[in-house]
Design an enzyme around this catalytic site. Structure first.
Site, mmCIF file in Angstrom:
data_model
loop_
_atom_site.group_PDB
_atom_site.id
_atom_site.type_symbol
_atom_site.label_atom_id
_atom_site.label_comp_id
_atom_site.label_asym_id
_atom_site.label_seq_id
_atom_site.Cartn_x
_atom_site.Cartn_y
_atom_site.Cartn_z
ATOM 1 N N HIS A 139 -15.766 6.980 -3.521
ATOM 2 C CA HIS A 139 -15.487 6.150 -4.700
ATOM 3 C C HIS A 139 -15.750 4.684 -4.395
ATOM 4 O O HIS A 139 -15.232 3.790 -5.070
ATOM 5 C CB HIS A 139 -14.045 6.379 -5.151
ATOM 6 C CG HIS A 139 -13.824 7.818 -5.510
ATOM 7 N ND1 HIS A 139 -14.075 8.313 -6.770
ATOM 8 C CD2 HIS A 139 -13.467 8.879 -4.753
ATOM 9 C CE1 HIS A 139 -13.835 9.622 -6.782
ATOM 10 N NE2 HIS A 139 -13.479 9.983 -5.557
ATOM 11 N N LYS A 173 -15.169 -16.153 23.992
ATOM 12 C CA LYS A 173 -13.863 -16.414 24.628
ATOM 13 C C LYS A 173 -13.841 -17.821 25.217
ATOM 14 O O LYS A 173 -12.874 -18.570 25.063
ATOM 15 C CB LYS A 173 -13.592 -15.388 25.733
ATOM 16 C CG LYS A 173 -13.344 -13.977 25.219
ATOM 17 C CD LYS A 173 -13.061 -13.026 26.375
ATOM 18 C CE LYS A 173 -13.055 -11.587 25.910
ATOM 19 N NZ LYS A 173 -12.956 -10.608 26.983
ATOM 20 N N GLU A 194 -20.252 -1.925 21.479
ATOM 21 C CA GLU A 194 -19.992 -2.719 22.690
ATOM 22 C C GLU A 194 -20.805 -2.133 23.852
ATOM 23 O O GLU A 194 -21.241 -2.849 24.743
ATOM 24 C CB GLU A 194 -18.494 -2.754 23.035
ATOM 25 C CG GLU A 194 -18.126 -3.912 23.946
ATOM 26 C CD GLU A 194 -16.623 -4.079 24.168
ATOM 27 O OE1 GLU A 194 -16.013 -3.169 24.752
ATOM 28 O OE2 GLU A 194 -16.061 -5.119 23.773
ATOM 29 N N LYS A 219 -6.475 -3.956 30.666
ATOM 30 C CA LYS A 219 -7.151 -3.690 31.936
ATOM 31 C C LYS A 219 -7.147 -4.942 32.804
ATOM 32 O O LYS A 219 -6.842 -4.902 33.983
ATOM 33 C CB LYS A 219 -8.581 -3.212 31.644
ATOM 34 C CG LYS A 219 -9.369 -2.887 32.876
ATOM 35 C CD LYS A 219 -10.751 -2.364 32.534
ATOM 36 C CE LYS A 219 -11.608 -2.366 33.790
ATOM 37 N NZ LYS A 219 -12.986 -1.976 33.543
ATOM 38 N N GLY A 272 -13.017 -0.338 29.572
ATOM 39 C CA GLY A 272 -11.937 -0.449 28.586
ATOM 40 C C GLY A 272 -12.094 0.549 27.444
ATOM 41 O O GLY A 272 -11.148 1.220 27.045
ATOM 42 N N ARG A 273 -13.319 0.667 26.919
ATOM 43 C CA ARG A 273 -13.522 1.543 25.757
ATOM 44 C C ARG A 273 -13.572 3.017 26.131
ATOM 45 O O ARG A 273 -13.726 3.869 25.265
ATOM 46 C CB ARG A 273 -14.780 1.109 25.000
ATOM 47 C CG ARG A 273 -16.030 0.995 25.850
ATOM 48 C CD ARG A 273 -17.117 0.205 25.135
ATOM 49 N NE ARG A 273 -18.271 -0.073 25.979
ATOM 50 C CZ ARG A 273 -18.393 -1.116 26.774
ATOM 51 N NH1 ARG A 273 -17.398 -1.986 26.876
ATOM 52 N NH2 ARG A 273 -19.485 -1.293 27.501
HETATM 53 O O1 F6P Z 1 -13.370 -8.624 24.931
HETATM 54 C C1 F6P Z 1 -13.795 -7.310 25.017
HETATM 55 C C2 F6P Z 1 -12.878 -6.510 25.903
HETATM 56 O O2 F6P Z 1 -13.052 -6.885 27.218
HETATM 57 C C3 F6P Z 1 -13.093 -5.018 25.727
HETATM 58 O O3 F6P Z 1 -14.152 -4.547 26.470
HETATM 59 C C4 F6P Z 1 -11.754 -4.488 26.134
HETATM 60 O O4 F6P Z 1 -11.548 -3.167 25.706
HETATM 61 C C5 F6P Z 1 -10.849 -5.482 25.461
HETATM 62 O O5 F6P Z 1 -11.513 -6.708 25.565
HETATM 63 C C6 F6P Z 1 -9.468 -5.596 26.033
HETATM 64 O O6 F6P Z 1 -9.515 -5.920 27.382
HETATM 65 P P1 F6P Z 1 -8.245 -5.767 28.303
HETATM 66 O O7 F6P Z 1 -7.862 -4.316 28.319
HETATM 67 O O8 F6P Z 1 -8.658 -6.268 29.641
HETATM 68 O O9 F6P Z 1 -7.133 -6.595 27.710
#
Ligand code: F6P
Length: 548
Positions: free
Chosen positions: A378, A507, A347, A200, A261-262
């Site tokens: 198991h 990060k 998240e 994204k 993103g999710r």
């Molecule tokens: O670091 C978390 C995050 O921003 C998620 O929310 C997202 O799905 C993932 O990293 C990947 O982000 P991108 O699609 O911008 O690479």
């Protein structure tokens, strides 16, 4: 805050204390209609929540709590495009991505145009008309992405194409650990491999470094710069960054900031799934989700599946004290579902302040975990049955096999799921354990000593979410159900489900640590502390020693 202090939450706390003294099995026996009354259905999915420590009063109390939290108007706000993500000042309109017709929303035309480009791209790749630098059709597609740009497409591809078809084989690379990309690329032919860079932001370290490594791999195999266009597609909101990387605009499919993103597997982020399963199948996945969207938007609270599942989550976590939640799919094809749901729920709702920024004085999202049945039986089911922690469970159960059940193994799979559910509910008393030991020829003394170890308390709350078969539609509905459940819980917890600030600090520090690691040539001791802390500096020294 509704959960913190409201007449509804106080009444529910009292009911929970009372219900702790009762048993689910007894409630089921006493109320002939319980299974029916504690079930709901939507978009082809059936939820049986009769095996929760919940009675009619507490269910009514939970629905009253939802009303107090004004869940209805929050749902309306979500669907009408209000900025439900205030810290990023955006709406969350993933539902638009699966809407079948053009709507009044100006964004929908762009969504449909992008869907059309995806469809063309799928047709080109599946028909073998898209060719690599040697002139041969693309045989392998590698999705490079992480988090939401990986987990959703990976899950849906695996769920819908368990056996690679004649279409290009689809692979997923997420980890910055070089072993991930290396392991995938080793058996592939560069001349017939296409990469889809899904990001994204187009700024995620793992994805960018894997994409650079993929480009080097192509170059090392003889691809010229001019050949790269045949081997790279991108899906991103950041078209400029993709262009800077060298992916031409014609090879970029857009994404929008109003898609989290999710929540993005329904967009062009799902391209790899569509390539693997075919367009019709992907379109059905969207339709399944759309069906759940309509249900969620329109169904009354007492029949609203996402809301009911959210209320069960709140009941178990807030009123019964659970801190975790297990999702156990009895379907090998859904073995990645827990991974996907971990990002979706943790998240989204792993937050410590309210929407207004005040510290919460109650717990938010539980830890979600799980694995496919019967594998987990198991391994960790021991803890579910006899451990001291309360672990509410969602069993996910396709009732018929996706293929033929020639030797009855699928029936056994279903039997195992139902057996786990019953064992969690009824348990086994010490007396029953003693009798069973007796029957197996143990002496009285042995039976008395062993019985406490065999006894199981039962009364462990869980739901069974079933559907006739794992079709693309059922899968779409299932994933949209959990998305909306996540949203409802965020409303009840009064938190923003659509931001994720908690991932940022790691990060930032990651960049500092990497700078400190590369600041001094390998083999030399760091004379100056890396400006971090003594523990991190010590680990960096250990890293240096190991790499000298
Ligand atoms: O670091 C978390 C995050 O921003 C998620 O929310 C997202 O799905 C993932 O990293 C990947 O982000 P991108 O699609 O911008 O690479």
């Amino acid at each position: 805050m509704t959960l913190h202090d409201s007449p509804e939450s106080r009444a529910l706390a009292q009911q929970a204390a009372k219900l702790q003294q009762t048993s689910i099995a007894a409630m089921l026996e006493e109320d002939a209609d319980r299974v029916h009354s504690f079930s709901a259905e939507a978009a082809g999915l059936h939820l049986d929540f009769s095996r929760h420590l919940l009675d009619r009063d507490s269910l009514a109390g939970l629905l009253a709590l939802a009303q107090r939290a004004d869940v209805r108007s929050r749902i309306n706000a979500l669907f009408s495009g209000e900025h439900v993500n205030p810290t990023e000042d955006r709406p969350a309109l993933h539902m638009l991505l699966r809407a079948s017709g053009v709507s009044d929303d100006p964004r929908s035309a762009e969504v449909l145009a992008t869907r059309e480009r995806m469809r063309e791209c799928v047709a080109l790749l599946r028909s073998g008309r898209h060719r690599g630098f040697g002139g041969h059709p693309i045989a392998d597609v590698v999705n490079i992405g992480i988090g939401g740009s990986d987990l959703g497409p990976r899950l849906t591809s695996e769920a819908l194409t368990p056996v690679p078809s004649a279409a290009p084989r689809v692979h997923y690379v997420a980890n910055i650990d070089p072993e991930d990309l290396h392991g995938i690329l080793a058996p592939l032919n560069p001349a017939t491999t296409l990469f889809i860079v899904c990001s994204k932001s187009f700024g995620t370290e793992e994805t960018l470094h894997n994409a650079l490594a993929a480009r080097r791999w192509l170059r090392d195999a003889g691809a010229a710069d001019a050949d790269m266009a045949a081997h790279f597609l991108a899906v991103t909101t950041n078209l400029q960054a993709a262009a800077d990387f060298g992916i031409p605009a014609d090879n970029c499919l857009p994404l929008w900031d109003w898609v989290g993103g999710r929540y993005s597997l329904w967009s062009a982020i799902g391209l790899s799934t569509a390539i693997a399963t075919g367009w019709d199948s992907f379109a059905d996945l969207l339709r399944g989700a759309e069906g759940m969207d309509r249900h969620f938007r329109d169904a009354p609270p007492e029949r609203n599946l996402p809301l009911l599942m959210s209320l069960l989550e709140i009941w178990c976590c807030h009123f019964l004290g659970a801190g975790n939640h297990a999702v156990l799919p009895y379907a090998h094809r859904l073995r990645r579902l827990p991974d996907f749901l971990q990002q979706l729920t943790m998240e989204s709702n792993g937050k410590r302040v309210s929407r207004g920024g005040a510290a919460l004085d109650y717990s938010s999202a539980p830890v979600l975990w799980g694995a496919a049945g019967t594998i987990g039986q198991h391994s960790f089911h021991q803890l579910l049955h006899q451990g001291t922690r309360l672990c509410p469970v969602d069993f996910i159960l396709p009732l018929a096999p996706a293929g033929a059940d020639v030797d009855g193994r699928h029936a056994r799979l279903v039997a195992n799921c139902l057996a786990q559910s019953r064992a969690l509910m009824v348990g086994r008393s010490e007396e029953e354990a003693r009798q069973s030991l007796d029957q197996r020829g143990h002496s009285d003394a042995e039976a008395t000593a062993l019985a406490p170890h065999l006894a199981m308390p039962g009364n462990r709350p869980h739901s069974i979410l079933s559907f006739p078969q794992l079709t693309p539609r059922a899968l779409g509905a299932l994933l949209a159900l959990y998305e909306h459940r996540t949203f409802c819980s965020s409303v009840l917890w009064d938190i923003n489900a659509f931001d994720q600030w908690g991932v940022e600090l790691g990060k930032e520090i990651g960049r500092q640590v990497h700078d400190a690691m590369s600041g001094t040539p390998l083999g030399e001791k760091i004379s100056q502390p890396g400006g971090l802390d003594s523990a991190t500096d010590a680990m960096i020294r250990r890293w240096r020693d190991a790499n000298t």
